[in-house]
Design an enzyme around this catalytic site. Structure first.
Site, short mmCIF file in Angstrom:
data_model
loop_
_atom_site.label_atom_id
_atom_site.label_comp_id
_atom_site.label_asym_id
_atom_site.label_seq_id
_atom_site.Cartn_x
_atom_site.Cartn_y
_atom_site.Cartn_z
N LYS A 1 0.88 -1.17 0.00
CA LYS A 1 0.00 0.00 0.00
C LYS A 1 0.92 1.22 0.00
O LYS A 1 0.88 2.07 0.91
CB LYS A 1 -0.93 -0.06 1.22
CG LYS A 1 -2.03 0.97 1.25
CD LYS A 1 -3.13 0.73 0.23
CE LYS A 1 -4.08 1.91 0.23
NZ LYS A 1 -5.02 1.89 -0.90
N ASP B 1 -2.36 -12.17 5.56
CA ASP B 1 -3.39 -12.87 6.34
C ASP B 1 -4.75 -12.72 5.64
O ASP B 1 -5.48 -13.69 5.43
CB ASP B 1 -3.43 -12.27 7.75
CG ASP B 1 -4.36 -13.03 8.67
OD1 ASP B 1 -4.65 -14.21 8.38
OD2 ASP B 1 -4.81 -12.45 9.68
C1 IPM Z 1 -3.64 -17.53 10.14
C2 IPM Z 1 -4.51 -17.26 11.32
C3 IPM Z 1 -3.68 -16.58 12.38
C4 IPM Z 1 -3.10 -15.32 11.81
C5 IPM Z 1 -4.42 -16.28 13.69
C6 IPM Z 1 -5.08 -17.51 14.25
C7 IPM Z 1 -3.53 -15.61 14.68
O1 IPM Z 1 -5.59 -16.48 10.97
O2 IPM Z 1 -2.72 -18.36 10.25
O3 IPM Z 1 -3.83 -16.93 9.10
O4 IPM Z 1 -3.79 -14.33 11.70
O5 IPM Z 1 -1.93 -15.32 11.46
MN MN Z 2 -5.60 -15.84 8.92
#
Ligand code: IPM
Ligand code: MN
Length: 353
Positions: free
Chosen positions: A187, A243
């Site tokens: 971004k 994520d």
């Molecule tokens: C992932 C999960 C994790 C993250 C959580 C559970 C902390 O969503 O592995 O993507 O956000 O990294």
């Molecule tokens: Mn995740």
């Protein structure tokens, strides 16, 4: 090879799919003459209940001493709606990544021909889609300085040059091995951290002339991923963007229960499904074990045991083709298979090869 595998079943559906993963690992090791030993360790809500810590030191030691970690899932709804909870299962996952130095999370997005109709996207858009998301996993907002009081809260999205260089390097490496197209997602029109990513990517690109690199803003990438998933070959991006984008990417294949991941870096690598702990399904024998099974394939491939990985992929494809599927992807009127039965069928298939 003589494998020492740390097994972390965790919470929710974790233990059920973990058993399947271990059985597949054992079957393939048996077939190819590898030895394997398993060390079990607690994590997540299970470990909070037992010892008050979602990633206790004993679990860290077990992981550190192993060749690889076979991880399943963590999370429990009793923590989700309690903003005051001091410890959370997810902190165990973050601690594991940080303590093992697992800065690169490799999440492949692929489709399965017989499941194309299960995708929320039109078939012609997803057919042949096949890309890798490389998510930076130990930096950025998830680990940066945090503050929270009643009126103000912040998370800091900090990245240092070495952190950016090493993850971009992973991106270039994977792109060079695949279709030589690397998309750096950021971004940079708004965020300083993203501008540094872009600057460093520009510096590194000439060292990888075989790779065709481009940039994309994350909002645009989120759109492009569902508009034209075949555009992508390898995506590299920071922790938070990765994520979010990988959850989006995971639904392209038709079920979150199909996609595995590898987290690699300085210490023992971790192999895990990308789906979570699905607490509502716990103990019901309905969770799809395929993501966990394919995590075992990624484990073998990490050690350059390509035939072993290929056999697992072949077995999974055969199970899907023969409608040996968990309920969320089963055809109407198809036979009923649970987590356990799908696992048994695939083990049996491997043994028959
Ligand atoms: C992932 C999960 C994790 C993250 C959580 C559970 C902390 O969503 O592995 O993507 O956000 O990294
Ligand atoms: Mn995740």
């Amino acid at each position: 090879m003589n494998f020492k595998i740390a097994v972390l079943p965790g919470d929710g559906i974790g233990p059920e799919i973990s058993i399947v993963g271990v059985n597949i690992m054992s079957a393939v090791c048996g077939k190819f003459g590898h030895k394997v030993n398993y060390e079990y360790a607690i994590c997540g809500a299970d470990a909070i209940d037992k010892v008050g810590n979602p990633f206790p030191d004993s679990t860290y030691q077990t992981c550190k001493d192993a060749d690889a970690v076979l991880f399943s899932a963590v999370g429990d709804p009793k923590f989700d709606n309690d903003p005051t909870a001091k410890v959370r299962p997810e902190q165990g996952l973050l601690a594991m990544r940080k303590q093992l130095g697992l800065y690169a999370n490799i999440r492949p997005v692929q489709t399965f021909k017989c499941l194309l109709h299960k995708s929320p996207l039109r078939m012609e858009l997803v057919e042949g889609a096949d890309f890798l998301c490389i998510r930076e996993l130990t930096g950025g907002m998830y680990f940066g300085e945090k503050y929270q009081d009643n009126d103000k809260a912040y998370d800091t999205n900090m990245y240092t040059r070495p952190e950016i260089e090493r993850i971009l390097e992973v991106g270039f490496e994977y792109a060079a091995k695949r279709n030589k197209h690397l998309t750096v997602v950021d971004k940079a029109n708004v965020l300083a951290s993203s501008r540094l990513w872009r600057q460093i990517a520009q510096e590194m690109a000439p060292k990888h002339p075989e790779v065709n690199m481009d940039y994309m803003y994350v909002d645009n990438a989120a759109m492009r991923m569902i508009q034209e998933p075949k555009f992508f070959d390898v995506i590299v991006t920071e922790n938070t963007f990765g994520d979010i984008l990988t959850d989006e990417g995971s639904c392209i294949s038709g079920s979150m229960g199909l996609l595995p991941s590898a987290s690699i870096g300085e210490n023992t690598p971790v192999f895990e499904p990308i789906h979570g702990s699905w607490p509502q399904a716990k103990g019901l024998n309905i969770a799809n074990p395929v993501a966990q099974i394919l995590s075992v394939a990624m484990l073998f491939e990490y050690f350059d045991l390509i035939e072993e990985g290929a056999l697992i992929r072949k077995a999974v494809n055969a199970s899907l083709d023969e409608n040996v599927r968990t309920p969320e992807i089963q055809i109407e009127g198809g036979a009923k298979y649970g987590t356990k039965e799908v696992g048994e069928w695939i083990v049996d298939y491997i043994n028959r090869q």
